[in-house]
Design an enzyme around this catalytic site. Structure first.
Site, PDB file in Angstrom:
ATOM      1  N   GLU A 159       0.813  -1.208   0.000  1.00 18.81           N
ATOM      2  CA  GLU A 159       0.000   0.000   0.000  1.00 18.81           C
ATOM      3  C   GLU A 159       0.849   1.262   0.000  1.00 18.81           C
ATOM      4  O   GLU A 159       0.353   2.344   0.268  1.00 18.81           O
ATOM      5  CB  GLU A 159      -0.919  -0.014   1.227  1.00 18.81           C
ATOM      6  CG  GLU A 159      -1.871  -1.203   1.236  1.00 18.81           C
ATOM      7  CD  GLU A 159      -2.659  -1.303   2.535  1.00 18.81           C
ATOM      8  OE1 GLU A 159      -2.268  -0.641   3.506  1.00 18.81           O
ATOM      9  OE2 GLU A 159      -3.652  -2.023   2.564  1.00 18.81           O
ATOM     10  N   SER A 160       2.138   1.158  -0.303  1.00 23.93           N
ATOM     11  CA  SER A 160       3.029   2.306  -0.201  1.00 23.93           C
ATOM     12  C   SER A 160       3.962   2.395  -1.399  1.00 23.93           C
ATOM     13  O   SER A 160       4.241   1.410  -2.068  1.00 23.93           O
ATOM     14  CB  SER A 160       3.881   2.208   1.075  1.00 23.93           C
ATOM     15  OG  SER A 160       3.072   2.050   2.216  1.00 23.93           O
ATOM     16  N   HIS A 161       4.437   3.636  -1.646  1.00 29.72           N
ATOM     17  CA  HIS A 161       5.560   3.880  -2.539  1.00 29.72           C
ATOM     18  C   HIS A 161       6.810   3.972  -1.667  1.00 29.72           C
ATOM     19  O   HIS A 161       6.753   4.451  -0.534  1.00 29.72           O
ATOM     20  CB  HIS A 161       5.374   5.187  -3.306  1.00 29.72           C
ATOM     21  CG  HIS A 161       4.211   5.175  -4.249  1.00 29.72           C
ATOM     22  ND1 HIS A 161       4.186   4.392  -5.376  1.00 29.72           N
ATOM     23  CD2 HIS A 161       3.032   5.851  -4.238  1.00 29.72           C
ATOM     24  CE1 HIS A 161       3.042   4.600  -6.030  1.00 29.72           C
ATOM     25  NE2 HIS A 161       2.321   5.462  -5.348  1.00 29.72           N
ATOM     26  N   ILE A 162       7.939   3.544  -2.201  1.00 28.46           N
ATOM     27  CA  ILE A 162       9.184   3.583  -1.450  1.00 28.46           C
ATOM     28  C   ILE A 162      10.199   4.421  -2.211  1.00 28.46           C
ATOM     29  O   ILE A 162      10.456   4.173  -3.389  1.00 28.46           O
ATOM     30  CB  ILE A 162       9.759   2.167  -1.228  1.00 28.46           C
ATOM     31  CG1 ILE A 162       8.761   1.301  -0.476  1.00 28.46           C
ATOM     32  CG2 ILE A 162      11.087   2.234  -0.484  1.00 28.46           C
ATOM     33  CD1 ILE A 162       8.472   1.741   0.932  1.00 28.46           C
ATOM     34  N   SER A 163      10.765   5.420  -1.547  1.00 27.35           N
ATOM     35  CA  SER A 163      11.843   6.218  -2.115  1.00 27.35           C
ATOM     36  C   SER A 163      12.974   6.302  -1.097  1.00 27.35           C
ATOM     37  O   SER A 163      12.775   6.023   0.089  1.00 27.35           O
ATOM     38  CB  SER A 163      11.353   7.619  -2.480  1.00 27.35           C
ATOM     39  OG  SER A 163      10.449   7.568  -3.566  1.00 27.35           O
ATOM     40  N   ASP A 178       3.060 -10.414   8.915  1.00 32.64           N
ATOM     41  CA  ASP A 178       3.435 -10.466   7.499  1.00 32.64           C
ATOM     42  C   ASP A 178       4.928 -10.717   7.311  1.00 32.64           C
ATOM     43  O   ASP A 178       5.546 -10.164   6.404  1.00 32.64           O
ATOM     44  CB  ASP A 178       3.027  -9.166   6.801  1.00 32.64           C
ATOM     45  CG  ASP A 178       2.907  -9.331   5.282  1.00 32.64           C
ATOM     46  OD1 ASP A 178       2.644 -10.464   4.829  1.00 32.64           O
ATOM     47  OD2 ASP A 178       3.071  -8.336   4.562  1.00 32.64           O
TER      48      ASP A 178
END
Length: 732
Positions: free
Chosen positions: A146-150, A270
């Site tokens: 559910e996330s973007h990673i930068s 998880d």
């Protein structure tokens, strides 16, 4: 998956103009929908979003993945639709996009930009870095559910992971941060758990986004790491002891994390290969992503279907430390067995035993081909997998109990060696081993024993090849050490071989001193080798091997090995001193070897004495603990036996049946706890002291057989006390 169909979509040839028109005029309708098994998903910007992501988010991802990988006949409709919408989104004027209602804007990920300045949002956690002057190092390095990673880099060059919310999951990052804060406050930080700093506003493309910031773990995910580790093993770069010892090190670290979370009352829910990252600098595994966490006893927000524990899919059983232990083992099984090569095999199904046919098929050259998930013989490894993945939640061990399993407490290697192996794996610096990596078999030990007897016969006839016997003894010490670690040879045979080795050293000493048989007629000639040749070909290799042995961390199971190494050094010294006294002046080279042998012997003696003193201390603690159990042991043992014999069999079925079963179990547990109520505190304190001692003692064979008997008695008492201690929190 045959029921998949596209609903409410435009034809594959939809134009950009039509896409713009649809966006502006029909924002209230779904742009594209999938119907899979009666559940609805939206196609948004080349992503598929579950309308209710909290009801099995990962489950739908597996099915939809087939559409976009070309395995479904109609995948091109979904791909063309989303490609067109993607292009429309990019070319739509800013004015048009600003007129799109929030519902549709959020659907396309165009959530309102925050007005907050760049930097920390609220008070960061203690030790957080200064964000002034930060810059984006990498954008969308990878996407996480559910996330973007930068990756953000501070002006001090510290790299931080920025986990940015997608609009559909608004609010979940704050909940994740609160979970970390709770863990840090109640149980403290853990070196194998992600280190989170707080929420911040960070640059993201031409926007500003709120993100959860944490330290970057520069390395590989679990599957890649263990696959490369297995390749190194197969190629002979590491031996079996190193491979399995490293696997056990990883298991201990992950179980230590689940135990740490349990102390804070938090369940991860998880743990899987993608959520375990190995740090390239330290070799340590780090568990990340608490996005699906829950409190113990609560229903999880979600899980990954192929790894989850079975009780989470039945009735209303909540998540627990034991369900996290299940996840750790299914993750290890997935990586060890290479399940990623066959996605039809699920790691939470455990190992499948085949006895009616070979567990391994052969290739054209007659070599076995590994079949993931198939076992043809029972080993400590297969028992470990089955004892955790193949039992119900109430019978499954918790983190500390799992660490006491024979598979994890026997045949381990020291932590620094395991971490170095992992660092070499992550950096690609493994070099092939020159040593034989095959297992030591009973036949091999018999052959070595026969060779020793040949040397003893030569000594009896005054024809002993001193260089040959000492070189062979050095090889035999390595073989015996390995056989003891591997556990593939009968204990009596190991004991007999050890006795034969020690006898050979005594014979050599007598031979050198001229006291073999009739000492009056014995010869003092000990070897045809010249002194220099003897030192370089016999003494030097032994010294190097023993020096490496001294640099390692040792446990009680190594005492026998150290005693043999000490005897080997003593004998080498005796032989070299005798050679030095045969007429010619002693050379500086000989003095150098004598000094090195003496120093190594002193160091080894100190280590051996320390280890023996620690063992004596452990033996005293063990005796005290066993005596402490005298007040409750018999009553507790009988109560637990009655509980096991009368409790109802676990039923899997409807919520009603599950509730009835839990009520019956609670009633039996209450009766059992009443029987031992006056000893509850004693048993709890007992396990606090006994578990660390059992971990220290391990499961390997020890020279002191009485200590082994006492250790196993303590293990039985600890199991009884720990199971009774758990009854209340499990069933009441």
């Amino acid at each position: 998956m045959k029921s998949v169909k596209i609903m409410g979509t435009m034809p594959p040839s939809i134009s950009l103009a039509k896409a713009h028109e649809r966006i502006s005029q029909h924002w209230q309708n779904p742009v594209g929908e999938l119907n899979i098994g009666g559940k609805r998903y939206r196609i948004i910007d080349n992503q598929v979003l579950r309308l209710n992501p909290h009801s099995g988010f990962s489950l739908f991802r597996e099915g939809v993945g087939k559409i976009f990988s070309g395995k479904m006949f109609n995948f091109s409709i979904a791909r063309n639709l989303t490609d067109t919408l993607h292009a429309a989104q990019k070319t739509t004027s800013q004015e048009l996009r600003s007129d799109i209602p929030n519902a549709l804007s959020n659907l396309f990920g165009a959530k309102p930009q925050t007005e907050l300045p760049l930097g920390w949002k609220g008070e960061p956690l203690s030790g957080a870095p200064d964000l002034e002057g930060m810059r984006v190092a990498e954008t969308d390095k990878f996407a996480e559910g559910e996330s973007h990673i930068s990756i953000i880099e501070t002006k001090d060059k510290q790299r931080l992971v920025a986990k940015i919310e997608r609009s559909i999951a608004e609010g979940h990052l704050f909940a994740e941060l609160e979970a970390y804060k709770h863990i840090y406050k109640t149980a403290g930080k853990h070196p194998n758990l992600a280190n989170v700093h707080g929420m911040a506003v960070v640059p993201y493309g031409n926007r500003k986004e709120e993100a959860l910031l944490m330290d970057e773990v520069d390395g590989w995910r679990c599957s890649d790491t263990l696959r490369t580790l297995a390749d190194s093993w197969k190629q002979g770069k590491i031996n079996s002891e190193a491979y399995w010892g490293t696997i056990k090190f990883i298991a201990h670290r992950l179980l230590d994390v689940t135990n740490h979370l349990a102390k804070a009352g938090v369940v991860h829910n998880d743990i899987k290969p993608g959520n375990v990252v190995f740090d390239r600098a330290s070799g340590e595994p780090v568990v990340i992503d608490l996005g699906l966490h829950s409190r113990s006893g609560e229903q999880p927000k979600g899980f990954t279907e192929s790894f989850k524990a079975p009780e989470l899919g039945v009735g209303n059983l909540g998540a627990s430390e034991k369900s996290d232990v299940f996840l750790v083992v299914s993750t290890l099984l997935h990586c060890i067995e290479g399940f990623e090569k066959n996605p039809e095999i699920k790691p939470n199904q455990g190992l499948r035993f085949i006895t009616s046919e070979p567990a391994h098929v052969m290739d054209e050259n007659g070599y076995p081909i590994h079949r993931p998930g198939i076992a043809g013989v029972e080993t400590a490894y297969t028992r470990f997998i089955t004892d955790i993945l193949g039992v119900s939640a109430d019978s499954r061990p918790d983190s500390n109990e799992a660490r006491l399993h024979e598979f994890l407490s026997d045949g381990t290697i020291d932590e620094e060696s395991a971490k170095q192996i992992l660092k070499d794996t992550l950096t690609g610096e493994m070099s092939p081993l020159s040593t034989d990596v095959r297992r030591i078999t009973p036949k091999k030990l018999r052959e070595l024993s026969d060779l020793l007897r040949t040397h003893l016969s030569s000594a009896a006839t005054k024809q002993l090849d001193m260089g040959g016997v000492l070189s062979d003894l050095d090889t035999m010490l390595v073989a015996l050490d390995k056989a003891e670690r591997e556990g593939g040879v009968d204990k009596d045979q190991l004991k007999s071989f050890n006795s034969l080795i020690l006898k050979t050293y005594r014979v050599i000493e007598d031979y050198v001193k001229g006291r073999e048989g009739d000492t009056k007629n014995s010869s003092t000639e000990v070897s045809p080798y010249h002194r220099s040749n003897f030192m370089l070909s016999i003494v030097e290799p032994s010294l190097q091997r023993i020096q490496k042995h001294l640099d390692q961390t040792h446990s009680f199971s190594d005492i026998g090995s150290l005693v043999r190494a000490h005897k080997h050094l003593e004998t080498l010294l005796e032989v070299l001193v005798t050679l030095s006294q045969q007429g010619q002046p002693v050379s500086s080279e000989t003095y150098g070897f004598l000094n090195r042998l003496a120093e190594a012997k002193i160091t080894l003696s100190q280590q051996l004495n320390t280890l023996q003193q620690q063992q004596e201390s452990a033996k005293a603690q063990l005796s005290i603990l066993i005596n402490r159990s005298g007040s409750w042991a018999d009553v507790a043992r009988q109560s637990l036996q009655r509980f096991d014999s009368t409790r109802p069999v676990v039923k899997f079925g409807t919520e009603q049946y599950t509730a009835i079963h839990r009520q019956m179990m609670a009633a039996h547990a209450a009766i059992t706890l009443q029987e031992v109520s006056e000893f509850t505190d004693d048993m709890r304190n007992f396990t606090v002291d006994s578990i660390p001692l059992l971990i220290q003692l391990g499961r390997s064979s020890l020279m002191d057989e009485h200590l082994v008997e006492q250790r196993e008695k303590l293990r039985e008492l600890t199991t009884i006390a720990e199971r009774l201690n758990r009854l209340e929190r499990e069933w009441m």
